[in-house]
Design a protein around this motif. Structure first.
Motif, PDB file in Angstrom:
ATOM      1  N   CYS A 160       0.936  -1.371  -0.361  1.00 19.03           N
ATOM      2  CA  CYS A 160       0.589  -0.017   0.156  1.00 19.03           C
ATOM      3  C   CYS A 160       0.912   1.312  -0.130  1.00 19.03           C
ATOM      4  N   CYS A 213      -6.457   5.848   1.530  1.00 18.08           N
ATOM      5  CA  CYS A 213      -7.324   5.480   0.807  1.00 18.08           C
ATOM      6  C   CYS A 213      -6.719   6.010  -0.901  1.00 18.08           C
ATOM      7  N   CYS A 222      -5.148   2.260  -5.239  1.00 23.34           N
ATOM      8  CA  CYS A 222      -4.882   2.354  -6.603  1.00 23.34           C
ATOM      9  C   CYS A 222      -4.912   0.644  -6.464  1.00 23.34           C
ATOM     10  N   GLY A 223      -5.778  -0.370  -5.876  1.00 29.30           N
ATOM     11  CA  GLY A 223      -5.431  -1.552  -5.761  1.00 29.30           C
ATOM     12  C   GLY A 223      -3.961  -2.202  -6.134  1.00 29.30           C
ATOM     13  N   CYS A 232      -3.232  -3.298  -3.517  1.00 26.53           N
ATOM     14  CA  CYS A 232      -3.562  -4.418  -2.223  1.00 26.53           C
ATOM     15  C   CYS A 232      -3.816  -5.755  -3.098  1.00 26.53           C
TER      16      CYS A 232
HETATM   17  S1  SF4 Z   1      -5.967   0.342  -2.883  1.00 22.89           S
HETATM   18 FE1  SF4 Z   1      -5.222  -1.021  -1.313  1.00 22.89          FE
HETATM   19  S2  SF4 Z   1      -3.034  -0.639  -1.609  1.00 22.89           S
HETATM   20 FE2  SF4 Z   1      -3.597   0.947  -2.785  1.00 22.89          FE
HETATM   21  S3  SF4 Z   1      -4.386   2.679  -1.363  1.00 22.89           S
HETATM   22 FE3  SF4 Z   1      -6.453   1.762  -0.954  1.00 22.89          FE
HETATM   23  S4  SF4 Z   1      -5.612   0.231   0.567  1.00 22.89           S
HETATM   24 FE4  SF4 Z   1      -3.816   0.896  -0.248  1.00 22.89          FE
END
Ligand code: SF4
Ligand code: SF4
Ligand code: SF4
Ligand code: FES
Lengths: 824, 177
Positions: free
Chosen positions: B89, B124, B127-128, B130
């Motif tokens: 993340c 958050c 961005c995906g 995770c």
């Molecule tokens: S989508 Fe997932 S990785 Fe991206 S900022 Fe949010 S929690 Fe973090």
């Protein structure tokens, strides 16, 4: 053995010319040229390489086959390649081979993120496996011990853990069972691997096969921060890195400092951090109110303590425990001496003049000297209990540098098996034994003191011969590792005799040899040097006080007699840590005001304390402590103080302020400055120069020169005779490594809490008709303790040994010197 | 010092005046051309979407608030608490505290499970990463985008909230729409 003096050679690696000391292992030498050779089984701390994993293959010009970089020493003119196709192919093949049976369950593996196997597979592996057959399976996860989890599927059979157990800690428990693909790690008898240093294999294992159970699944490397400090639990003062997550200490790792710990930790240092975060810990000031201790505000507690001290006037005594830093000791001695005008303070319970003469920098041996000396004599101490890491250092010297070891202790020692010579003397005969040994070295009457110590004259002669000639006629460096508890036992005689012995062996001013004291408490040396000793100002100076300054026993007597009415306990509880429990109980009963700093409500505080200030844990402290070899080391806070705990220096300063004296200490660093200015041989030290590795002041000529000349040794010292058993048994005591409030409070270590055992010679047991494992009562007149009989072959007949400091049935209640054994 | 324009004075070039015919065209015809669009839309009828009563369907790969998943057959959580999402993340908004499964208390399929799993949705950036990092497809980006709240602390989504079905389903755009 003398330290090797390497010569520098030049070799070529990947086209780069690199200078390295001759015979450095190629893997290490490559690093000097910024080349990394991947390794699994190679670990210099473990001694000679074994070449088990083949990860480190390199090409050396002139040698047809690939060579293992971990077992090839560099030579002048060697040309090494690590980037050729042949090497790459070999590396990828080794990774593929190691992963054949590896489950690669990284997401649930505790090593994930800090795993050499992950890193090397990623960096040097082929990225693809041709192996589609089923992998080998083991039941998992299993407990190798209550502290260590083993996952045999992940093991890559690098031998590191087995080598540690066999060649470093020498507990000989871990072995590899079976052969070939069936091989697995386990203890030879299938019992749990319980040993004082077992936790080190967790850090050694290059994969997630051996993981810590207390740390199991607690955090990932990216969740945590490492915070370097020093372990304050015992005199070894190992350098550690605390793993901190969310302001909690979750793990303790070794931080290698060759001058201190050699990169190892004992299990107490590794797991007792748990005591920092338990509910039993005191986190608020407590005040006795109607018979019970109740939480109060800091203001109230400080006011109350100040008014108690004011009432007591100069009739204050003070004791400091082992976890006290130099600064805290220094400030408390200011509070007692300057503010209260009393001289009665003590920590070590030994005559500070003895310490002054014996801690002379010219006589001081360092930890590394133990490893490179020709002969090491261990006298009056059991390193594995008193200073565990020293035990590993002695073993290392004997195993790798052929150091000749001599052991002279009342109680059978775990080093006996490694010793060229080991002998026993009677507990209580410390002074007589050292006198006999000195006589044997110097010439003089041996018989009488040997008889007084109940030791064999022939053995003493042989020992003197070994010390004088190094066993083979080549006299060399001698290090005498001695326990300061000998001074407490027979101070008057031990100190002059030890000094004479040292001068007889030419140890004064000698590089590589000397005396190394093993103190009874973690920062005993620092407290002595900071002036926390009766009648001795900081830096072994004169005090302004008049009249007699009471030591520990004197303070107890004065409290009982009503000459002292208040007692200040800094991290100490005489009912737990000091001898003569009954005397102290009586003394505390009579004391009007007991003011204590403590992390836990121990027996004495629970009963007698009027004010209890919550004490910082060693992970919260800032300040300095002094290693037994004179290394001033720095504690740095790893976490915030828990609850409403406040710094001890602040509390002491506030109390002084309330009593009308301003110490001028506003930060912890200012307390350090004051200390460094007050102790002549600390002059010029700063927290920055001490840094992460500490400064050995006896090794610094300017600082050592500032050491005040010690008084002439007493010549008229008379040794005490060990008591004649006459049918009864002499009582000797020892403190196990597993004794302490921190161990008791740590859930993971609870299973190690020692039970009282009475160690005795089989002949005595036979005479008394008791068997091994039988429950007996050991007692003199009045008090007795319950204990289990443990027969020790090497024990001296006529003596028995009991533990002090444990929670129940501690030997502190017995006054000796003789005890009787009855069946329970 | 006073300023004298001198030779480098800006010379404004103007277009020729449009003239009568051109001027008339510009006033009426161009305006009418614009109005044609206006009237055409009027004829089309109302286009306002009555949010929140009505919602715009989103594309199936739209990255909305996360979902944690369970195995359909066993009901065990897919997440094993490995923290790889937290490592990936970039906004550092995921917190995982793992614990060990026991035979009596089995939460996930592996040895470990996430005792705490929190995403701070106010941080958050959707961005995906995770989702990409997860080795077990335990976390995916859902389609829900309605996350506003009155308290910042309410934007920290716990494991239970992430595991639960959303109260209202966000409409999905059909294939080819
Ligand atoms: S989508 Fe997932 S990785 Fe991206 S900022 Fe949010 S929690 Fe973090
Ligand atoms: S040992 Fe390393 S490579 Fe193996 S499962 Fe654990 S993290 Fe992954
Ligand atoms: S358990 Fe770890 S240290 Fe021991 S042999 Fe296996 S991989 Fe090596
Ligand atoms: S590191 Fe060289 S063989 Fe293992």
């Amino acid at each position: 053995m003398p330290r090797p003096e390497p010569k520098t050679i030049t070799f070529t690696i990947d086209g780069r010319e690199v200078q390295a000391p001759e015979n450095t292992i190629l893997v290490d030498a490559a690093k000097l040229g910024d080349v990394e050779i991947p390794v699994f089984c190679y670990e210099p701390k473990l001694g000679a390489p074994v070449g088990a994993c083949r990860m480190c293959l390199v090409e050396i010009e002139g040698i047809p086959k690939l060579q293992t970089g971990c077992s090839t020493p560099v030579k002048d003119g060697m040309v090494v390649h690590t980037q050729t196709d042949r090497v790459r192919e070999a590396q990828a093949a080794v990774v593929e081979f190691l992963l054949i049976n590896h489950p690669l369950d990284c997401p649930v593996c505790d090593k994930g993120g800090e795993c050499p196997l992950q890193d090397i597979s990623f960096g040097w592996g082929g990225g693809r496996s041709r192996f589609i057959e089923p992998k080998r399976h083991f039941q998992k996860p299993l407990e190798l011990s209550p502290l260590i989890a083993i996952d045999r599927e992940r093991c890559i059979l690098c031998y590191r853990c087995v080598r540690f157990s066999q060649e470093v800690s020498e507990d000989y428990q871990l072995i590899l069972h079976e052969r070939g693909a069936q091989t697995f790690v386990g203890t030879f008898d299938g019992h749990p691997y319980v040993a004082p240093f077992s936790g080190n294999i967790i850090e050694l294992c290059p994969v997630g096969a051996l993981t810590s159970r207390p740390y199991r699944f607690r955090a990932r490397p990216w969740d945590i921060e490492g915070s370097g400090s020093v372990c304050g639990l015992c005199p070894s003062q190992c350098n550690v890195t605390f793993t901190v997550r969310d302001d909690r200490v979750l793990r303790v790792l070794a931080r290698q400092n060759d001058g201190v710990d050699d990169g190892w930790l004992c299990d107490r240092g590794r797991f007792a951090y748990q005591a920092i975060h338990v509910d039993e810990r005191i986190t608020e000031p407590l005040l006795r109110d109607g018979g019970t201790l109740r939480p109060v505000s800091w203001e109230r507690a400080l006011d109350e303590a100040a008014s108690l001290l004011k009432k007591a006037g100069s009739r204050v005594g003070a004791l400091a425990g082992g976890g006290t830093t130099n600064e805290e000791g220094f400030l408390l001695q200011r509070l007692v001496r300057e503010v209260a005008g009393s001289e009665h303070l003590d920590a070590a319970g030994i005559d500070p003049v003895d310490a002054w003469t014996l801690l002379d920098p010219a006589l001081q041996a360092s930890m590394q000297d133990v490893e490179y000396a020709h002969t090491v004599l261990v006298v009056g101490t059991e390193p594995v209990d008193d200073m565990p890491i020293l035990d590993l250092r002695i073993r290392k010297g004997v195993r790798r540098n052929r150091v000749k070891l001599a052991v002279a202790t009342p109680r059978p020692s775990s080093l006996d098996a490694n010793a060229a010579l080991s002998l026993r003397y009677a507990p209580g005969g410390e002074g007589a034994f050292v006198a006999a040994l000195t006589a044997a070295v110097y010439g003089g009457d041996i018989e009488a003191p040997a008889a007084a110590a109940d030791a064999s004259v022939d053995e003493i002669r042989a020992l003197a011969e070994l010390l004088r000639t190094g066993g083979d006629g080549a006299p060399g460096d001698v290090v005498i590792v001695w326990g300061t508890s000998m001074l407490a036992a027979d101070g008057g005689a031990v100190a002059p005799a030890l000094l004479k012995l040292a001068s007889g062996l030419n140890l004064s001013g000698r590089e590589g040899g000397g005396l190394l004291a093993v103190p009874a408490a973690a920062n005993e040396r620092g407290l002595l040097e900071a002036g926390f000793a009766p009648g001795m100002a900081p830096g072994f100076g004169e005090t302004d006080g008049e009249g007699e300054a009471h030591a520990v026993a004197g303070i107890a007597a004065a409290l009982r007699a009503g000459d002292l009415t208040a007692l200040y306990l800094l991290h100490d509880d005489p009912l737990v840590t000091r001898a003569d429990t009954h005397g102290w109980d009586h003394a505390l009963e009579k004391t009007t005001a007991v003011i204590a700093h403590s992390q836990f409500l121990t027996a004495g505080l629970l009963e007698h304390a009027n004010v209890v200030f919550p004490a910082e844990s060693y992970a919260e402290k800032e300040g300095t402590i002094t290693h037994p070899d004179g290394r001033v080391q720095r504690l740095r806070p790893a976490i915030g103080r828990q609850g409403s705990v406040r710094a001890e220096w602040w509390v002491l300063t506030e109390l002084a302020k309330r009593l009308g004296t301003d110490f001028g200490v506003l930060t912890g660093a200012m307390a350090s400055q004051q200390l460094f200015a007050a102790v002549p041989f600390y002059n010029g030290l700063t927290l920055d120069t001490i840094g992460g590795k500490g400064v050995r002041w006896p090794a610094d000529a300017a600082l050592a020169a500032a050491y005040p000349a010690a008084p002439e040794a007493r010549r008229d010292a008379v040794y005490a005779e060990a008591a004649e058993p006459n049918g009864a048994l002499r009582l000797g005591t020892f403190r196990s490594i597993w004794v302490g409030a921190d161990v008791e409070a740590s859930p993971a270590l609870k299973f190690l809490a020692p039970r009282q055992m009475v160690e005795m010679a089989p002949s005595d047991a036979q005479r008394l008709g008791v068997r091994h494992g039988e429950k007996v009562l050991v007692g003199g007149d009045g008090a007795s303790v319950e204990a289990i009989v443990a027969l020790r072959d090497a024990a001296l007949p006529g003596s028995v040994f009991l533990q002090t400091g444990i929670t129940t049935n501690a030997a502190n209640v017995l006054d000796g010197p003789l005890v009787e054994i009855r069946k329970a | 010092m006073s300023w004298t324009p001198g030779d480098d004075a800006i010379h404004v070039v103007r277009p020729p005046a449009p003239g009568a015919a051109g001027g008339t065209y510009r006033v009426f015809a161009e305006t009418l051309r614009g109005l044609k669009t206006t009237f055409a839309r009027v004829a089309e009828g109302v286009h306002t979407i009555q949010y929140p009563e009505q919602k715009v369907p989103v594309y199936p790969r739209f990255r909305g608030r996360h979902r944690l998943h369970k195995f359909e057959d066993t009901g065990l959580e897919k997440c094993v608490g490995c923290s790889l999402c937290a490592a990936a993340c970039p906004a550092d908004c995921i917190r995982v505290v793992a614990a060990e499964n026991t035979p009596e208390h089995r939460v996930s399929a592996g040895e470990r499970y996430a005792a705490v799993y929190e995403i701070n949705l106010s941080r958050c950036i959707f961005c995906g990463y995770c989702e990409v990092a997860c080795p077990f497809d335990a976390i995916t980006m859902g389609n829900d985008y309605e996350m506003s709240d009155y308290q910042r602390s309410d934007l920290i989504f716990t494991k239970e909230m992430l595991l639960a079905e959303p109260v209202e389903r966000t409409p999905l755009r059909a294939e080819g729409e």
